[in-house]
Enzyme design. Structure first.
Site, PDB file in Angstrom:
ATOM      1  N   ASP A 236       0.859  -1.196   0.000  1.00  7.51           N
ATOM      2  CA  ASP A 236       0.000   0.000   0.000  1.00  7.51           C
ATOM      3  C   ASP A 236       0.893   1.243   0.000  1.00  7.51           C
ATOM      4  OD1 ASP A 236      -3.239   0.483   1.105  1.00  7.51           O
ATOM      5  OD2 ASP A 236      -1.838   2.176   0.978  1.00  7.51           O
TER       6      ASP A 236
ATOM      7  N   LEU B 125      -0.010   4.103   1.010  1.00  4.04           N
ATOM      8  CA  LEU B 125      -0.434   4.995   2.102  1.00  4.04           C
ATOM      9  C   LEU B 125      -0.674   6.411   1.577  1.00  4.04           C
ATOM     10  CD1 LEU B 125       1.691   3.783   5.167  1.00  4.04           C
ATOM     11  CD2 LEU B 125      -0.591   3.036   4.427  1.00  4.04           C
TER      12      LEU B 125
ATOM     13  N   ALA C 281      -5.967  -1.819  -4.591  1.00  5.72           N
ATOM     14  CA  ALA C 281      -5.415  -0.454  -4.547  1.00  5.72           C
ATOM     15  C   ALA C 281      -6.049   0.388  -5.642  1.00  5.72           C
ATOM     16  CB  ALA C 281      -3.903  -0.496  -4.741  1.00  5.72           C
TER      17      ALA C 281
ATOM     18  N   GLU D 228      -7.448   4.811  -6.437  1.00 10.91           N
ATOM     19  CA  GLU D 228      -8.061   6.066  -6.018  1.00 10.91           C
ATOM     20  C   GLU D 228      -9.558   5.809  -6.119  1.00 10.91           C
ATOM     21  OE1 GLU D 228      -6.889   8.816  -4.783  1.00 10.91           O
ATOM     22  OE2 GLU D 228      -4.769   8.339  -4.982  1.00 10.91           O
TER      23      GLU D 228
ATOM     24  N   THR E 155     -15.934  -2.031  -9.279  1.00 11.91           N
ATOM     25  CA  THR E 155     -17.127  -1.341  -8.799  1.00 11.91           C
ATOM     26  C   THR E 155     -18.292  -1.455  -9.782  1.00 11.91           C
ATOM     27  OG1 THR E 155     -17.983   0.894  -8.391  1.00 11.91           O
ATOM     28  CG2 THR E 155     -16.084   0.750  -9.804  1.00 11.91           C
ATOM     29  N   ASP E 156     -19.500  -1.287  -9.264  1.00 14.46           N
ATOM     30  CA  ASP E 156     -20.673  -1.273 -10.152  1.00 14.46           C
ATOM     31  C   ASP E 156     -20.755   0.019 -10.969  1.00 14.46           C
ATOM     32  OD1 ASP E 156     -21.389   0.499  -8.118  1.00 14.46           O
ATOM     33  OD2 ASP E 156     -23.333  -0.405  -7.697  1.00 14.46           O
ATOM     34  N   GLU E 157     -19.929   1.021 -10.596  1.00 12.04           N
ATOM     35  CA  GLU E 157     -20.039   2.322 -11.270  1.00 12.04           C
ATOM     36  C   GLU E 157     -19.605   2.251 -12.734  1.00 12.04           C
ATOM     37  OE1 GLU E 157     -18.886   5.687  -8.887  1.00 12.04           O
ATOM     38  OE2 GLU E 157     -19.227   4.590  -7.035  1.00 12.04           O
TER      39      GLU E 157
ATOM     40  N   TYR F  18     -13.490   8.631 -12.182  1.00 12.27           N
ATOM     41  CA  TYR F  18     -13.266   7.439 -11.356  1.00 12.27           C
ATOM     42  C   TYR F  18     -13.777   6.185 -12.059  1.00 12.27           C
ATOM     43  CZ  TYR F  18     -14.306   3.852  -7.827  1.00 12.27           C
ATOM     44  OH  TYR F  18     -14.423   2.662  -7.153  1.00 12.27           O
TER      45      TYR F  18
ATOM     46  N   LYS G  38     -11.748   2.903 -13.558  1.00 12.81           N
ATOM     47  CA  LYS G  38     -11.991   1.514 -13.114  1.00 12.81           C
ATOM     48  C   LYS G  38     -12.429   0.657 -14.301  1.00 12.81           C
ATOM     49  CE  LYS G  38     -11.873  -0.088  -9.509  1.00 12.81           C
ATOM     50  NZ  LYS G  38     -10.777  -0.699  -8.687  1.00 12.81           N
TER      51      LYS G  38
ATOM     52  N   ARG H 133     -28.411   4.555  -4.282  1.00 11.79           N
ATOM     53  CA  ARG H 133     -27.282   3.623  -4.242  1.00 11.79           C
ATOM     54  C   ARG H 133     -27.732   2.328  -3.567  1.00 11.79           C
ATOM     55  NH1 ARG H 133     -25.970   6.937  -7.303  1.00 11.79           N
ATOM     56  NH2 ARG H 133     -24.092   8.218  -7.403  1.00 11.79           N
TER      57      ARG H 133
HETATM   58  P1  NAD Z   1      -9.865   3.330  -0.252  1.00 18.09           P
HETATM   59  O1  NAD Z   1      -9.698   4.620  -0.977  1.00 18.09           O
HETATM   60  O2  NAD Z   1     -10.410   3.321   1.132  1.00 18.09           O
HETATM   61  O3  NAD Z   1      -8.454   2.563  -0.190  1.00 18.09           O
HETATM   62  C1  NAD Z   1      -7.588   2.495  -1.286  1.00 18.09           C
HETATM   63  C2  NAD Z   1      -6.213   2.040  -0.781  1.00 18.09           C
HETATM   64  O4  NAD Z   1      -5.337   1.961  -1.906  1.00 18.09           O
HETATM   65  C3  NAD Z   1      -5.574   3.010   0.209  1.00 18.09           C
HETATM   66  O5  NAD Z   1      -5.057   2.298   1.307  1.00 18.09           O
HETATM   67  C4  NAD Z   1      -4.456   3.672  -0.585  1.00 18.09           C
HETATM   68  O6  NAD Z   1      -3.358   4.072   0.199  1.00 18.09           O
HETATM   69  C5  NAD Z   1      -4.083   2.557  -1.558  1.00 18.09           C
HETATM   70  N1  NAD Z   1      -3.474   3.070  -2.797  1.00 18.09           N
HETATM   71  C6  NAD Z   1      -3.911   4.112  -3.557  1.00 18.09           C
HETATM   72  N2  NAD Z   1      -3.067   4.293  -4.592  1.00 18.09           N
HETATM   73  C7  NAD Z   1      -2.089   3.354  -4.491  1.00 18.09           C
HETATM   74  C8  NAD Z   1      -0.948   3.018  -5.269  1.00 18.09           C
HETATM   75  N3  NAD Z   1      -0.627   3.713  -6.367  1.00 18.09           N
HETATM   76  N4  NAD Z   1      -0.190   1.979  -4.879  1.00 18.09           N
HETATM   77  C9  NAD Z   1      -0.489   1.273  -3.755  1.00 18.09           C
HETATM   78  N5  NAD Z   1      -1.544   1.557  -2.974  1.00 18.09           N
HETATM   79  C10 NAD Z   1      -2.344   2.574  -3.333  1.00 18.09           C
HETATM   80  O7  NAD Z   1     -10.737   2.433  -1.223  1.00 18.09           O
HETATM   81  P2  NAD Z   1     -11.791   1.288  -0.867  1.00 18.09           P
HETATM   82  O8  NAD Z   1     -13.107   1.912  -0.665  1.00 18.09           O
HETATM   83  O9  NAD Z   1     -11.221   0.404   0.180  1.00 18.09           O
HETATM   84  O10 NAD Z   1     -11.835   0.500  -2.251  1.00 18.09           O
HETATM   85  C11 NAD Z   1     -10.968  -0.596  -2.507  1.00 18.09           C
HETATM   86  C12 NAD Z   1     -11.247  -1.136  -3.888  1.00 18.09           C
HETATM   87  O11 NAD Z   1     -12.606  -1.543  -3.984  1.00 18.09           O
HETATM   88  C13 NAD Z   1     -11.040  -0.096  -5.003  1.00 18.09           C
HETATM   89  O12 NAD Z   1     -10.466  -0.746  -6.096  1.00 18.09           O
HETATM   90  C14 NAD Z   1     -12.443   0.384  -5.325  1.00 18.09           C
HETATM   91  O13 NAD Z   1     -12.539   0.807  -6.669  1.00 18.09           O
HETATM   92  C15 NAD Z   1     -13.244  -0.873  -5.064  1.00 18.09           C
HETATM   93  N6  NAD Z   1     -14.658  -0.666  -4.668  1.00 18.09           N
HETATM   94  C16 NAD Z   1     -14.969   0.179  -3.631  1.00 18.09           C
HETATM   95  C17 NAD Z   1     -16.302   0.325  -3.242  1.00 18.09           C
HETATM   96  C18 NAD Z   1     -16.697   1.197  -2.078  1.00 18.09           C
HETATM   97  O14 NAD Z   1     -17.899   1.374  -1.829  1.00 18.09           O
HETATM   98  N7  NAD Z   1     -15.765   1.744  -1.304  1.00 18.09           N
HETATM   99  C19 NAD Z   1     -17.292  -0.383  -3.916  1.00 18.09           C
HETATM  100  C20 NAD Z   1     -16.927  -1.232  -4.964  1.00 18.09           C
HETATM  101  C21 NAD Z   1     -15.606  -1.387  -5.323  1.00 18.09           C
HETATM  102  P1  TYD Z   2     -20.113   8.490  -2.215  1.00 20.80           P
HETATM  103  O1  TYD Z   2     -20.027   7.959  -0.813  1.00 20.80           O
HETATM  104  O2  TYD Z   2     -19.138   9.541  -2.634  1.00 20.80           O
HETATM  105  O3  TYD Z   2     -20.092   7.233  -3.184  1.00 20.80           O
HETATM  106  P2  TYD Z   2     -20.350   7.151  -4.794  1.00 20.80           P
HETATM  107  O4  TYD Z   2     -20.417   8.499  -5.365  1.00 20.80           O
HETATM  108  O5  TYD Z   2     -19.147   6.411  -5.240  1.00 20.80           O
HETATM  109  O6  TYD Z   2     -21.634   6.391  -4.941  1.00 20.80           O
HETATM  110  O7  TYD Z   2     -21.557   9.109  -2.423  1.00 20.80           O
HETATM  111  C1  TYD Z   2     -22.731   8.330  -2.273  1.00 20.80           C
HETATM  112  C2  TYD Z   2     -23.906   9.186  -2.713  1.00 20.80           C
HETATM  113  O8  TYD Z   2     -24.048  10.279  -1.794  1.00 20.80           O
HETATM  114  C3  TYD Z   2     -23.727   9.823  -4.089  1.00 20.80           C
HETATM  115  O9  TYD Z   2     -24.994   9.862  -4.745  1.00 20.80           O
HETATM  116  C4  TYD Z   2     -23.259  11.239  -3.785  1.00 20.80           C
HETATM  117  C5  TYD Z   2     -23.960  11.534  -2.472  1.00 20.80           C
HETATM  118  N1  TYD Z   2     -23.272  12.468  -1.557  1.00 20.80           N
HETATM  119  C6  TYD Z   2     -23.955  13.567  -1.011  1.00 20.80           C
HETATM  120  O10 TYD Z   2     -25.155  13.794  -1.299  1.00 20.80           O
HETATM  121  N2  TYD Z   2     -23.284  14.381  -0.151  1.00 20.80           N
HETATM  122  C7  TYD Z   2     -21.977  14.183   0.175  1.00 20.80           C
HETATM  123  O11 TYD Z   2     -21.396  14.993   0.950  1.00 20.80           O
HETATM  124  C8  TYD Z   2     -21.278  13.049  -0.374  1.00 20.80           C
HETATM  125  C9  TYD Z   2     -19.825  12.770  -0.042  1.00 20.80           C
HETATM  126  C10 TYD Z   2     -21.975  12.218  -1.228  1.00 20.80           C
END
Ligand code: NAD
Ligand code: TYD
Length: 350
Positions: free
Chosen positions: A35, A37, A84, A86, A132-134, A157, A161, A221
């Protein structure tokens, strides 16, 4: 069977929940958490795991090919679980380049490292890409994303992905790389960085700050408890078919405004505030550009083929999440004042 697994992004929200499950459940496997970080990576999410003999942390970037080669050489990984990334849509709107670098260039760098280390001998190997589903774009009032839905990403984003998913599949078709993919809906639960909707709202409710709801608040969502996602990843990793994609979702759609109101009500109850007080903090604010209206996952395939179903219902999950953030006051405060980033120095550089 023993396994040597490279987990990328394990200090983030989902990665840390996944490692917490896997390191304990599979004492015969070894896990290296690579990671970088970034602001989203927090080693405090992994407290307690550092002592496990089958777990190692490496600070580094997935875009660094020589580091990856050295790690493959040293640890002889047979598997990669690639998380990993963004991950925050709003940041991708203000700074798309870091999404292109990590999500696209980083993924292909990792694919190349695995391919070269495995010398195209893929017996017993797995490259599992977590997505992700996005990538599927935005739904209207009806319908669901299935594994066959065409990609239609609409934010930097989701476009990054989607590119990474395409690259992973291209390596499967072109080089025979043994890949698996899963595309999951929005996760919630402990250790989520407080820029995302649910922890941001919890923190603001706690501090009686305004609750910024984008646009008309009717964006929808499908929410999944993060530990249910971690279990789904475990199931796909062990039982999913090579070359296949699995959609993961909670069958749990919420309009943002309804979700924020639910959070307000459960926090009022937990904090002993008068019923309805926190709802008064809600403010409708300027919309996110290109905001996707609705996401909803059809998770029939993973349920029928692999037997995975989510366990935690929304009301319970929200209660547990709110409670967790209130109890982890220090964790939250250290993120908000930035001092969580000192943990690495304390732990590894002194
Ligand atoms: P997060 O942003 O909380 O964590 C991402 C981690 O990746 C961090 O620890 C960061 O330091 C590390 N990272 C970033 N760039 C890096 C690099 N260049 N090299 C090494 N490490 C790096 O994200 P998350 O919410 O835990 O998501 C994890 C994965 O799941 C992602 O691929 C995201 O697209 C996917 N995902 C997330 C969600 C969600 O709701 N959070 C849903 C579906 C899929
Ligand atoms: P988010 O947690 O950023 O996830 P994603 O955009 O990847 O689905 O946002 C979830 C939903 O909430 C999205 O429709 C955007 C909305 N949202 C707000 O209305 N206010 C906020 O401050 C944030 C961060 C998100």
């Amino acid at each position: 069977m023993k396994k040597s697994i490279l987990v990328t992004g394990g200090a983030g929200f989902i990665g840390s929940n996944l490692l917490r499950l896997m390191v304990t459940k599979y004492p015969d496997y070894t896990f290296v958490n690579l990671d970088k970080l970034t602001y989203a990576g927090n080693l405090e999410n992994l407290r307690g795991l550092d002592q496990s003999p089958n777990y190692t942390f490496v600070k580094g970037d997935i875009c660094n090919s020589s580091l990856l080669s050295a790690l493959f050489e040293e640890h002889q990984f047979d598997s990669v679980m690639h998380l990993a990334a963004e991950s925050h849509v709003d940041r991708s709107i203000s700074n798309p380049m870091s999404f292109i670098e990590t999500n696209i260039v980083g993924t292909v760098t990792l694919l190349n490292a695995a391919r070269h280390a495995w010398k195209d001998d893929f017996e017993g190997k797995i490259f599992y890409h977590i997505s992700t589903d996005e990538v599927y774009g935005s739904l209207g009032e009806t319908g669901f994303f299935t594994e066959e839905t065409s990609y239609d990403p609409r934010s930097p984003y989701s476009a990054s992905k989607a590119s990474s998913d395409h690259l992973v599949r291209a390596y499967y078709h072109t080089y025979g790389m043994p890949v698996k993919l899963s595309n999951c809906s929005n996760n919630y639960g402990p250790y989520q960085f407080p820029e995302k909707l649910i922890p941001l709202m919890i923190n603001n409710i706690k501090n009686k700050k305004e609750l910024p709801v984008y646009g008309d608040g009717k964006y929808t969502r499908d929410w999944l408890w993060v530990e249910d996602h971690a279990e789904a990843i475990d199931v796909v990793f062990h039982k999913g078919k090579i070359g296949e994609t699995y959609n993961i979702g909670g069958d749990n759609e919420w309009k943002n405004i309804d979700l924020v109101e639910l959070l307000c009500d459960s926090m009022d109850e937990i904090l002993g505030r008068p019923k309805g007080e926190s709802r008064g903090l809600i403010r409708f604010v300027k919309d996110r550009p290109g905001h996707d209206r609705r996401y909803a996952i059809d998770a029939t395939k993973i349920k029928e083929d692999l037997g995975w179903v989510p366990k935690v219902q929304m009301e319970e999950g929200m209660q547990r999440t709110a409670q967790w953030y209130l109890e982890q006051k220090e964790w939250l405060e250290r993120i908000i004042n930035g001092s969580y980033q000192d943990y690495y120095k304390e732990q590894y550089e002194v």
